[in-house]
Design an enzyme around this catalytic site. Structure first.
Site, PDB file in Angstrom:
ATOM      1  N   SER A 137       0.773  -1.192   0.057  1.00 19.99           N
ATOM      2  CA  SER A 137       0.114  -0.021  -0.055  1.00 19.99           C
ATOM      3  C   SER A 137       0.809   1.277   0.081  1.00 19.99           C
ATOM      4  O   SER A 137       1.867   1.101   0.272  1.00 19.99           O
ATOM      5  CB  SER A 137      -1.018   0.009   1.232  1.00 19.99           C
ATOM      6  OG  SER A 137      -1.439   1.302   1.407  1.00 19.99           O
ATOM      7  N   TYR A 150      -2.078  -0.028  10.689  1.00 19.61           N
ATOM      8  CA  TYR A 150      -1.952  -0.279   9.343  1.00 19.61           C
ATOM      9  C   TYR A 150      -0.668   0.073   8.579  1.00 19.61           C
ATOM     10  O   TYR A 150       0.109  -0.755   7.916  1.00 19.61           O
ATOM     11  CB  TYR A 150      -3.295   0.393   8.565  1.00 19.61           C
ATOM     12  CG  TYR A 150      -3.486  -0.198   7.189  1.00 19.61           C
ATOM     13  CD1 TYR A 150      -3.700  -1.375   6.742  1.00 19.61           C
ATOM     14  CD2 TYR A 150      -3.361   1.156   6.201  1.00 19.61           C
ATOM     15  CE1 TYR A 150      -3.875  -1.921   5.527  1.00 19.61           C
ATOM     16  CE2 TYR A 150      -3.463   0.419   4.829  1.00 19.61           C
ATOM     17  CZ  TYR A 150      -3.536  -0.856   4.530  1.00 19.61           C
ATOM     18  OH  TYR A 150      -3.913  -1.155   3.200  1.00 19.61           O
TER      19      TYR A 150
HETATM   20  C1  8X3 Z   1      -4.955   1.568   1.435  1.00 20.07           C
HETATM   21  C2  8X3 Z   1      -4.448   3.182   1.205  1.00 20.07           C
HETATM   22  O1  8X3 Z   1      -4.574   5.329   2.074  1.00 20.07           O
HETATM   23  O2  8X3 Z   1      -6.011   3.820   3.131  1.00 20.07           O
HETATM   24  O3  8X3 Z   1      -4.130   0.666   1.526  1.00 20.07           O
HETATM   25  O4  8X3 Z   1      -3.916   3.567   3.695  1.00 20.07           O
HETATM   26  S1  8X3 Z   1      -4.940   4.002   2.553  1.00 20.07           S
END
Ligand code: 8X3
Length: 252
Positions: A137, A150
């Site tokens: 990502s 994340y």
């Molecule tokens: C997804 C992109 O901007 O939500 O992997 O992190 S974000």
């Protein structure tokens, strides 16, 4: 006649994983769809087979190492592995984020990718021309407020890709990292906000054409079909309306 090359796609039950399975099937791979939700991957495999492609479904939780090892025994030779399974949980600041969410995101995004990659690396090597795709990502490359666990997990996946590429250079396996920015899929943001569709919709509010799962699948399909000696180390793909993780043009 040479055997049809096989591509394994994890997290193939929806979004980028399902779109990638479609793309690779159309490129002539026999696709093996894995995900926890068996009904969904079976339906997609049936649809692909009816369309004249070759697809099979295998229910798999990538965080279950014993199950992954059992799955891997089916492959003596493998052309492509797409590590797509993963996702986000929550958008809390570091100060108040739930450690359980952080742990789960590390498990699915990093350990899940590690499990499947380790288990299938011998078959990818044995093929004489293997490709590993790691779906990270733009969160793997820079931080943003509320990204917390994340961002940390995706950075971990990025490091896994980079380190593996260093370690296996000289073997017939390449490591491709695809890092998408804002992609509107049916589940990513809804899962992140635990079913709160209003919060999920705000992520994309006023953005002219976020990427679709098909856009990302298209880049994956392109990267894996380059000649064997060409390694797309890292491919960052964002919608035109997004200049960085925090700079998004919205018409609101
Ligand atoms: C997804 C992109 O901007 O939500 O992997 O992190 S974000």
């Amino acid at each position: 006649m040479a055997a049809t090359p096989i591509a394994v796609v994890t997290g193939a039950s929806s979004g980028i994983g399902a779109a990638t399975a479609r793309t690779l099937a159309a490129e002539g791979f026999r696709v093996v769809l894995t995900a926890r939700r068996k009904d969904r991957i079976e339906a997609l495999a049936a649809e692909l087979n009816e369309a004249g492609h070759q697809a099979t479904a295998y229910a798999l939780d990538v965080t279950d190492r014993a199950a992954v090892d059992e799955f891997a025994t089916a492959f003596r030779s493998l052309a492509v592995l797409v590590n797509n399974a993963g996702g986000a949980l929550g958008a809390d600041p570091v100060a108040t984020g739930d450690p359980a969410d952080w742990r789960q995101m590390y498990e699915t995004n990093v350990i899940g990718t590690l499990n499947v990659t380790q288990a299938l690396l011998p078959a990818l090597t044995a093929s004489g021309d293997g490709t590993i795709v790691i779906l990270s990502s733009t969160a793997a490359l820079s931080s943003y407020e509320g990204g917390g666990g994340y961002v940390a997990a995706k950075h971990g996946e990025h490091v896994l890709a980079e380190t593996l590429r260093l370690e296996i250079v000289g073997t017939p396996v390449r490591v491709i990292e695809v890092a998408p920015g804002m992609v509107r899929t049916e589940e990513f943001a809804t899962t992140r906000f635990r079913g709160d569709t209003e919060k999920a919709a705000k992520v994309y509010a006023g953005v002219d054409a976020p990427l679709t799962a098909e856009d990302v699948a298209d880049t994956i399909g392109w990267a894996v079909t380059r000649p064997s000696h060409v390694n797309i180390d890292l491919l960052v793909v964002r919608p035109r309306a997004q200049a960085s993780n925090t700079k998004v043009h919205r018409t609101l």
